[in-house]
Design an enzyme around this catalytic site. Structure first.
Site, PDB file in Angstrom:
ATOM      1  N   ASP A  94      33.801 -23.132  60.316  1.00  0.00           N
ATOM      2  CA  ASP A  94      33.174 -24.450  60.217  1.00  0.00           C
ATOM      3  C   ASP A  94      31.702 -24.386  59.836  1.00  0.00           C
ATOM      4  O   ASP A  94      30.949 -25.301  60.119  1.00  0.00           O
ATOM      5  CB  ASP A  94      33.331 -25.196  61.545  1.00  0.00           C
ATOM      6  CG  ASP A  94      32.509 -24.552  62.658  1.00  0.00           C
ATOM      7  OD1 ASP A  94      32.280 -23.335  62.586  1.00  0.00           O
ATOM      8  OD2 ASP A  94      32.097 -25.267  63.570  1.00  0.00           O
ATOM      9  N   GLU A  95      31.282 -23.307  59.206  1.00  0.00           N
ATOM     10  CA  GLU A  95      29.872 -23.168  58.885  1.00  0.00           C
ATOM     11  C   GLU A  95      29.748 -22.382  57.589  1.00  0.00           C
ATOM     12  O   GLU A  95      30.468 -21.401  57.402  1.00  0.00           O
ATOM     13  CB  GLU A  95      29.199 -22.324  59.972  1.00  0.00           C
ATOM     14  CG  GLU A  95      28.130 -23.041  60.735  1.00  0.00           C
ATOM     15  CD  GLU A  95      27.520 -22.100  61.769  1.00  0.00           C
ATOM     16  OE1 GLU A  95      26.306 -22.188  61.952  1.00  0.00           O
ATOM     17  OE2 GLU A  95      28.257 -21.284  62.350  1.00  0.00           O
TER      18      GLU A  95
END
Lengths: 448, 376
Positions: A94-95
């Site tokens: 998620d990054e």
């Protein structure tokens, strides 16, 4: 992405929206992976022991992670990032860092970032935060500050103002040990690092670490965004609910982990030379043992045999809390092993014989390789799991125990929480299901 | 004790006997070399509990006796002495070594604390020294070098009547050599696992004599030992426990293709392309009718390609090997032509020598080599 795992759970489970949600390992030794913002209010944060979280926030929904859907959503988001610029460096599911300079988007970066956030929201229904700055470090710090659902832009010239008040731990490469070193020298904030000067830091922390830290504190970070960072090792590990004391069980788990590790290795199309075994004992003393083979392998039998041999050499009589098997020294070719191959073809010719894969000429006397009696796994249904009922349709497991399982029947598109029903755990009408897509059809919506 | 001996004879004997002395002796006396003078002979022995060595040389014995001195020191001294007769004599707890105008006085070690050397097992048969040394080094090259699996550090000696078979493997290649010998009993049958390094060194050091006699103890005196004797030198070695896995089935018998290449150009080509193969990355071989293409390296790094003439029967094949393993085998076959037989590119390939490109393959030595599988 903001509180990614928890946000996905809230998006797929209407009844949880606006409620504290904690995702992580639910066993007695589980650890929090993500807590929703509602749960964070109570002091729950990631990497906290699950038992601690339960005490802090007893009313939260505690769910097991569903990596399948997280990965699917992650793919959608990464695809959106790839439209902005071809040069992206994913840090986790998620990054990611995006190098806007490498993209051909003209115009105000702020507008690009806002449009990106809107696109992510439209495609997934989830919120994302963006930090925009001249370096990776500052972008990351800015994105932390932007959360939840925000955008922080570090204008050139304002870097110092952003960094100065932050604690030293914010900087990369400052862990508990370095922070303690710095604390003793009276350095608590990034500003103090910058003021201390490079010679002082080099004296405190050594040449490489000291000078890189000083540069970072000054806001200087010219590391490039690198797509496809080379994987250095592949490993798997498991923490056990109760300490393993039985040697045969330890060996069985090592075999299982070695198999999983070799599968992942093969899946990635790699091979490795060094087999590493990690053992955390009952008292948290953690040992790693490694053996470097003469040539790289991706053969489960070789990994297994080496891992076994390494594990045998460690005293595990007091009990084992965690076991891990990894392979490093990765290469993209595999030296075939005469005995492993011969054992393999023997197994294929006669599947009954030679089970267990001990292929070496001196494979230690085979102990029973069948799983030793294991405490019955009561929770066949894990909280958060997707299920389908022949009559009521799709839902998810809310809880299970004493032979019953409670299911809430709702789908992401519902506006209201769904109904809850309880069944016997072995109800034939109930079956596991694939996670439902978050926003209508699973394909990322084609953008105008 | 008082003796006179030729310097060259002494130096050679001391050097050989001191070979087996431990670098870090578990007990001090084991650093010693036992000198024994009797019946016109000087015998020197060394022992480290694993390997024993004993050599006897002609000497003028004035006074018989036994003395134990530091082996390293005596070896260094005798190597450095001028080429004159050497006189060794004892005087109480000291030994003097006199040669020309130089004179050394050494301390002695207590003879009574020196362990008895293991008895030499009864000789089982003889073999020409050169044959034995060649066979031992051809096979030892494939033995394992790390101690994680001790059996793989050994050479298996199998004796069946008048045939001796040596075999060794490190699990990536497997070398087997057969040779004939003269057994004492025609129906002898025995198996032993000897540390590869020791076997190779021993065989090499015994080539000065015509024949080497091999003594393998079945049971009784000298059990668990193998003895070698030749040219006045005898040595025993403790055997390794265990046995190699059964290997006859590992050797494929049917092949899809057989390639024959002149060894010298092949070796040169492998060495050249391997220059770009860092850290034992593989060398890729593609055989087609008439030509072998060797490649190494990757597009990220340096690359090398070379072609050599090759005769191929059967299907074209592409296969990759660790260059070191391939070169080891090519040097071990010690023949003008190399024959490589393949089944598939992931199955073991069989290397053997040929006296000429169109001669029959020499079946006495076989080197099985596992390929490297390239992912992706």
């Amino acid at each position: 992405m903001d509180a990614f795992f928890a946000a996905v759970e809230q998006a797929s489970k209407p009844s949880l929206r606006g409620k504290p949600v904690v995702v992580g390992g639910l066993g007695p030794r589980g650890v929090v992976a993500t807590a929703s913002y509602e749960a964070r209010v109570h002091g729950v944060h990631s990497a906290m022991a699950m038992a601690h979280a339960r005490r802090l926030c007893p009313n939260a929904a505690y769910l097991v992670p569903r990596f399948g859907i997280y990965r699917r959503i992650s793919d959608i988001v990464m695809a959106l990032l790839a439209e902005v610029s071809p040069l992206i460096e994913p840090l986790s599911l998620d990054e990611a860092f995006v190098d806007l300079e490498a993209g051909d988007l003209a115009g105000d970066p702020r507008a690009v970032a806002e449009r990106l956030r809107a696109d992510i929201r439209a495609a997934t229904g989830l919120t994302a935060s963006v930090g925009l700055a001249g370096s990776k470090l500052l972008a990351k710090i800015a994105s932390e500050q932007a959360k939840p659902d925000g955008l922080v832009v570090v204008e050139p010239g304002t870097e110092r103002a952003l960094l100065d008040p932050l604690p030293v731990r914010t900087l990369w490469g400052v862990g508990p040990a370095t922070a303690e070193h710095l604390r003793r020298a009276g350095i608590l904030t990034v500003a103090e690092i910058a003021q201390a000067g490079e010679p002082e830091l080099v004296r405190l922390l050594g040449k490489a670490h000291g000078s890189s830290l000083h540069a970072m504190a000054a806001g200087l970070d010219n590391r490039p965004v690198v797509a496809d960072r080379d994987v250095k090792s592949i490993s798997v590990e498991d923490t056990f609910d109760t300490d393993l004391t039985d040697r045969a069980r330890v060996r069985f788990e090592i075999d299982r982990l070695a198999d999983r590790c070799a599968q992942r290795l093969r899946g990635a199309g790699r091979s490795g030379r060094t087999v590493v075994v990690k053992i955390r004992r009952y008292d948290f003393s953690t040992l790693t043992r490694s053996e470097t083979l003469r040539a790289p392998t991706d053969d489960p039998a070789v990994v297994k045999e080496t891992a076994r041999r390494l594990a045998e050499a460690v005293d595990t009589t007091g009990g084992v809390r965690l076991l891990g098997v990894g392979v490093s020294g990765l290469a993209d070719f595999t030296q075939e092993d005469l005995f492993a191959q011969a054992a393999q073809s023997l197994r294929e010719a006669d599947p009954g014989a030679g089970q267990g894969g001990g292929s070496g000429p001196q494979a230690p006397q085979e102990l029973p390789v069948a799983p030793p009696p294991e405490p019955e796994r009561a929770e066949r249904w894990l909280p958060g799991q997707d299920v389908a009922h022949t009559e009521y349709g799709a839902g998810w497991v809310q809880g299970s125990g004493v032979g019953r399982v409670t299911v809430r029947f709702e789908v992401p598109a519902d506006r209201e929480p769904g109904r809850v029903r309880t069944f016997a755990v072995d109800d034939p009408a109930l079956s596991r299901a694939e996670p439902p897509a978050l926003t209508g059809p699973p394909a990322p919506a084609g953008r105008p | 004790m008082k003796i006179r001996v030729e310097r060259d004879v002494l130096a050679e004997a001391v050097a050989w006997a001191a070979r087996s002395l431990p670098a870090r002796p578990p007990v001090p006396v084991l650093a010693g070399l036992l000198l024994k003078a009797e019946d016109g002979q000087l015998s020197l022995s060394g022992f480290d509990y694993e390997v024993s060595a004993r050599v006897a040389v002609e000497a003028e014995v004035d006074e018989e006796g036994t003395v134990l001195v530091s082996g390293r020191l005596l070896a260094d001294i005798s190597r450095a002495l001028p080429n004159r007769p050497v006189e060794i004599s004892t005087d109480g707890v000291r030994v003097s070594v006199v040669c020309g105008s130089s004179r050394f006085t050494l301390h002695t070690l207590p003879v009574e604390e020196y362990p008895a050397l293991p008895a030499m097992p009864v000789a089982s048969g003889t073999v020409p020294g050169e044959v034995f040394a060649a066979a031992a080094s051809q096979v030892a090259i494939a033995a394992g070098r790390d101690d994680t699996l001790p059996v793989l550090t050994g050479v298996r000696i199998e004796i069946e009547g008048d045939t001796v078979t040596l075999a060794a493997t490190d699990r990536y290649r497997f070398a087997v050599r057969e040779f004939l010998w003269k057994p004492e009993q025609a129906d002898i049958s025995a198996v032993a696992l000897v540390p590869a390094k020791t076997l190779q060194d021993t065989a090499k050091s015994l080539t000065s004599g015509d024949t080497v006699s091999i003594a393998l103890a079945g049971s009784g005196a000298g059990e668990g030992l193998i003895g070698f004797e030749g040219a006045g030198r005898r040595t025993t070695t403790r055997l390794l426990e265990g046995d190699l896995p059964k290997y006859r089935t590992l050797f494929p018998t049917e092949f899809a293709s057989v390639a024959v290449i002149e060894t010298a150009p092949f070796v040169e080509a492998v060495k050249r392309v391997a220059l770009v193969a860092e850290r034992n990355t593989p060398v890729r071989l593609s055989f087609e009718q008439g030509v072998l293409t060797l490649e190494a390296g990757s597009s990220d790094d340096a690359q090398a390609v070379e072609r050599v003439d090759a005769k191929l029967e059967g299907d074209d094949i592409s296969i990759a090997f660790n260059p070191t393993f391939l070169l080891d085998g090519l040097s071990a076959i010690d023949s003008p032509a190399a024959q490589l037989s393949f089944t598939t590119s992931t199955k073991p390939a069989l290397l053997s020598g040929r006296a000429a490109v169109d001669a029959e393959a020499d079946e006495a030595y076989k080197y099985l080599i596992m390929p490297v599988r390239l992912s992706g």
